[in-house]
Design an enzyme around this catalytic site. Structure first.
Site, PDB file in Angstrom:
ATOM      1  N   LYS A  82       0.809  -1.220   0.000  1.00  0.00           N
ATOM      2  CA  LYS A  82       0.000   0.000   0.000  1.00  0.00           C
ATOM      3  C   LYS A  82       0.845   1.274   0.000  1.00  0.00           C
ATOM      4  CE  LYS A  82      -3.649  -2.387   2.579  1.00  0.00           C
ATOM      5  NZ  LYS A  82      -4.380  -2.486   3.864  1.00  0.00           N
ATOM      6  N   PHE A 122      13.049  -5.079   4.135  1.00  0.00           N
ATOM      7  CA  PHE A 122      14.047  -5.820   4.913  1.00  0.00           C
ATOM      8  C   PHE A 122      13.360  -6.712   5.946  1.00  0.00           C
ATOM      9  CE2 PHE A 122      16.461  -5.114   9.065  1.00  0.00           C
ATOM     10  CZ  PHE A 122      17.214  -6.268   8.970  1.00  0.00           C
ATOM     11  N   ASP A 127      11.243 -11.939   7.595  1.00  0.00           N
ATOM     12  CA  ASP A 127      10.117 -12.505   8.325  1.00  0.00           C
ATOM     13  C   ASP A 127       9.501 -13.683   7.570  1.00  0.00           C
ATOM     14  OD1 ASP A 127       8.150 -12.156  10.616  1.00  0.00           O
ATOM     15  OD2 ASP A 127       6.772 -11.980   8.937  1.00  0.00           O
ATOM     16  N   ASP A 131       9.017 -17.437   9.070  1.00  0.00           N
ATOM     17  CA  ASP A 131       7.680 -18.022   9.179  1.00  0.00           C
ATOM     18  C   ASP A 131       7.411 -19.107   8.133  1.00  0.00           C
ATOM     19  OD1 ASP A 131       7.124 -16.327  11.256  1.00  0.00           O
ATOM     20  OD2 ASP A 131       5.897 -14.936  10.098  1.00  0.00           O
ATOM     21  N   ARG A 136       3.628 -13.499  -0.610  1.00  0.00           N
ATOM     22  CA  ARG A 136       3.656 -12.149  -0.032  1.00  0.00           C
ATOM     23  C   ARG A 136       3.150 -11.188  -1.109  1.00  0.00           C
ATOM     24  NH1 ARG A 136       3.792  -9.641   4.715  1.00  0.00           N
ATOM     25  NH2 ARG A 136       5.376 -11.097   5.462  1.00  0.00           N
ATOM     26  N   ASP A 198       7.496 -12.026  19.590  1.00  0.00           N
ATOM     27  CA  ASP A 198       6.449 -12.682  18.800  1.00  0.00           C
ATOM     28  C   ASP A 198       6.852 -14.120  18.455  1.00  0.00           C
ATOM     29  OD1 ASP A 198       4.090 -12.979  17.380  1.00  0.00           O
ATOM     30  OD2 ASP A 198       4.897 -12.094  15.551  1.00  0.00           O
ATOM     31  N   LYS A 224       6.797  -4.259  17.430  1.00  0.00           N
ATOM     32  CA  LYS A 224       6.917  -4.845  16.093  1.00  0.00           C
ATOM     33  C   LYS A 224       6.271  -3.988  15.004  1.00  0.00           C
ATOM     34  CE  LYS A 224       6.199  -9.166  13.550  1.00  0.00           C
ATOM     35  NZ  LYS A 224       5.661 -10.535  13.565  1.00  0.00           N
ATOM     36  N   PHE A 295      -4.312   0.206  15.563  1.00  0.00           N
ATOM     37  CA  PHE A 295      -4.276  -0.310  14.192  1.00  0.00           C
ATOM     38  C   PHE A 295      -4.086  -1.827  14.179  1.00  0.00           C
ATOM     39  CE2 PHE A 295      -1.635  -1.676  10.593  1.00  0.00           C
ATOM     40  CZ  PHE A 295      -2.410  -1.279   9.516  1.00  0.00           C
ATOM     41  N   ASP A 299      -6.484  -4.852  13.031  1.00  0.00           N
ATOM     42  CA  ASP A 299      -6.050  -5.893  12.100  1.00  0.00           C
ATOM     43  C   ASP A 299      -6.426  -7.282  12.615  1.00  0.00           C
ATOM     44  OD1 ASP A 299      -4.932  -4.971   9.720  1.00  0.00           O
ATOM     45  OD2 ASP A 299      -3.018  -5.950  10.103  1.00  0.00           O
ATOM     46  N   ASP A 300      -6.172  -7.510  13.890  1.00  0.00           N
ATOM     47  CA  ASP A 300      -6.499  -8.793  14.512  1.00  0.00           C
ATOM     48  C   ASP A 300      -8.006  -9.047  14.465  1.00  0.00           C
ATOM     49  OD1 ASP A 300      -3.811  -8.953  15.076  1.00  0.00           O
ATOM     50  OD2 ASP A 300      -4.024  -8.620  17.237  1.00  0.00           O
TER      51      ASP A 300
END
Length: 431
Positions: A82, A122, A127, A131, A136, A198, A224, A295, A299-300
């Site tokens: 975005k 980066f 990440d 994970d 992505r 996390d 984070k 925010f 999102d969650d």
């Protein structure tokens, strides 16, 4: 419970209503057009920055193969998404200066915006490897491309290194150069703290809900996400707009005593006060960090509540054992020390204990995942997590509006509209 935004609006029938509807549609189209034009101009700046970075390593005598690899790395990983963080730098500088920017001012602001996008790239490249992610931004993760693999580790380092090359080349002579470097280094370090917590709290293959809590969630999302996504763009804009950085007493944010909504289920604070006699950067922190936390909570919530058609993706937090606000709120409401559920008072202690057991037996389970996920979602519905979220949002937004309203505006200083703009972009968003 039906979501009100999906309710069809009645069609306008009278001439006045038709005219008003036409005007509203024109405003909407104009705003979309303005947003597209703003993004296009920002992307033009990236083309110059990319060429500058590629020309640099080419000028250092690197082989053509390495130059092409670096160019592909930049183009594949940086300009997607975005771009809200980067564009926010430009928008904020325009607000602080109170006028349209010259071409040189625009490019310098955009360059710092792209430095933040490089920082984001980066983080995301590394990440995705940690994970074991597959995609992505609608395409395969960089490390999964043929011939890339573990080379992506070094590629992520090169994306970060580009930030400091650009800042040195374009801001070395500025009096705030050291402050700018310190800001990026400190923010990167803070984000890495959050990533560590996390990763050790919620590994996908090892579910341990005893590690979860709203306190732990708050720490993760502030470190984070909030520092680099909300504070960093505005702080960069403040520096290049001439707002002095308090070098002798640098601004700090403490987790202690700053939660707008208590994480233990107690009554929320009603204070909207800003820190007394605070410098502009501390004031910005006191608004933007809670805004960043809000925010991520949002999102969650959307990962659980929004449909894939609206969200643009399938929510996976339950299956992936994410330490999200939703599960942590459910765990708090079903805790043995809980005095009850204010969002569904009919639930007895015995029933709350049963719901807790369902969460423990089904959260983060990947075998027959649809079955486990639906059981968890049913618990969320029975607990009325929607009511908890609505209360959270109402409280946080009220406090943030109060803080923004208390910002003291001075010539060459902070402007309320910067913070109002950030809040306006995320309040009641649906995706």
């Amino acid at each position: 419970m039906a979501i009100s935004s999906t309710t069809p609006r009645p069609l306008p029938t009278t001439p006045a209503a038709l005219k008003a509807n036409s005007q509203n549609e024109l405003v909407t189209v104009t705003r979309m057009s303005d947003k597209a034009a703003k993004r296009a101009k920002f992307e033009e700046a990236f083309a110059k920055i990319r060429d500058e970075l590629v020309d640099h390593i080419q000028g250092e005598g690197f082989p053509a193969e390495a130059v092409e690899w670096y160019k592909n790395n930049l183009e594949y990983n940086v300009p997607g998404g975005k771009l809200n963080r980067g564009i926010s730098v430009v928008d904020s500088v325009e607000i602080f200066k109170g006028r349209a920017l010259t071409e040189q001012e625009y490019f310098r602001a955009a360059l710092l915006g792209w430095c933040i996008e490089l920082l984001q790239a980066f983080f995301l490249v590394s990440d995705d490897m940690m994970d074991s992610s597959i995609t992505r931004r609608g395409q395969p993760c960089w490390y999964r491309l043929p011939k890339v693999g573990m080379l992506a580790i070094n590629d992520s380092f090169m994306l970060e290194g580009a930030i400091y090359h650009l800042i040195k080349r374009h801001f070395r002579q500025e009096p705030y150069y050291a402050d700018l470097l310190d800001l990026f280094h400190e923010t990167t370090y803070q984000t890495e703290y959050g990533q560590l917590v996390d990763l050790i709290t919620a590994p996908e293959d090892q579910v341990d809900l005893s590690k979860f809590s709203l306190d732990r969630h708050r720490l993760i999302v502030i470190y984070k996400t909030a520092f680099y996504s909300f504070y960093l763009p505005v702080a960069c804009a403040m520096l290049i707009s001439g707002i002095p950085y308090p070098t002798e007493n640098p601004p700090k944010f403490s987790l202690k005593g700053t939660a707008l909504v208590p994480t233990d289920g107690s009554a929320p604070s009603t204070t909207t006060a800003l820190p007394a006699n605070a410098d502009p950067y501390t004031v910005a922190l006191s608004i933007l960090i809670p805004l960043g936390e809000y925010f991520q909570v949002q999102d969650d919530w959307l990962d659980y509540s929004a449909t894939p058609e609206v969200l643009g993706k399938i929510g996976t937090d339950i299956v992936d054992n994410k330490c999200s606000w939703v599960i942590n709120t459910a765990l708090l409401l079903t805790s043995s020390t809980s005095s009850g559920n204010p969002f569904n008072p009919k639930l007895t202690p015995a029933r709350l204990a049963e719901l807790r057991k369902v969460l423990e037996e089904n959260y983060g389970k990947k075998d027959a995942q649809a079955v486990h996920e639906n059981r968890v979602k049913a618990v969320y519905e029975e607990l009325n997590i929607r009511g908890a979220y609505e209360k959270y949002e109402e409280t946080v937004v009220g406090i943030l509006k109060g803080r923004i309203g208390s910002v003291e505006e001075k010539e060459g200083g902070l402007k309320k509209v910067v913070f109002e703009s950030f809040l306006g972009k995320i309040y009641k968003r649906s995706k």
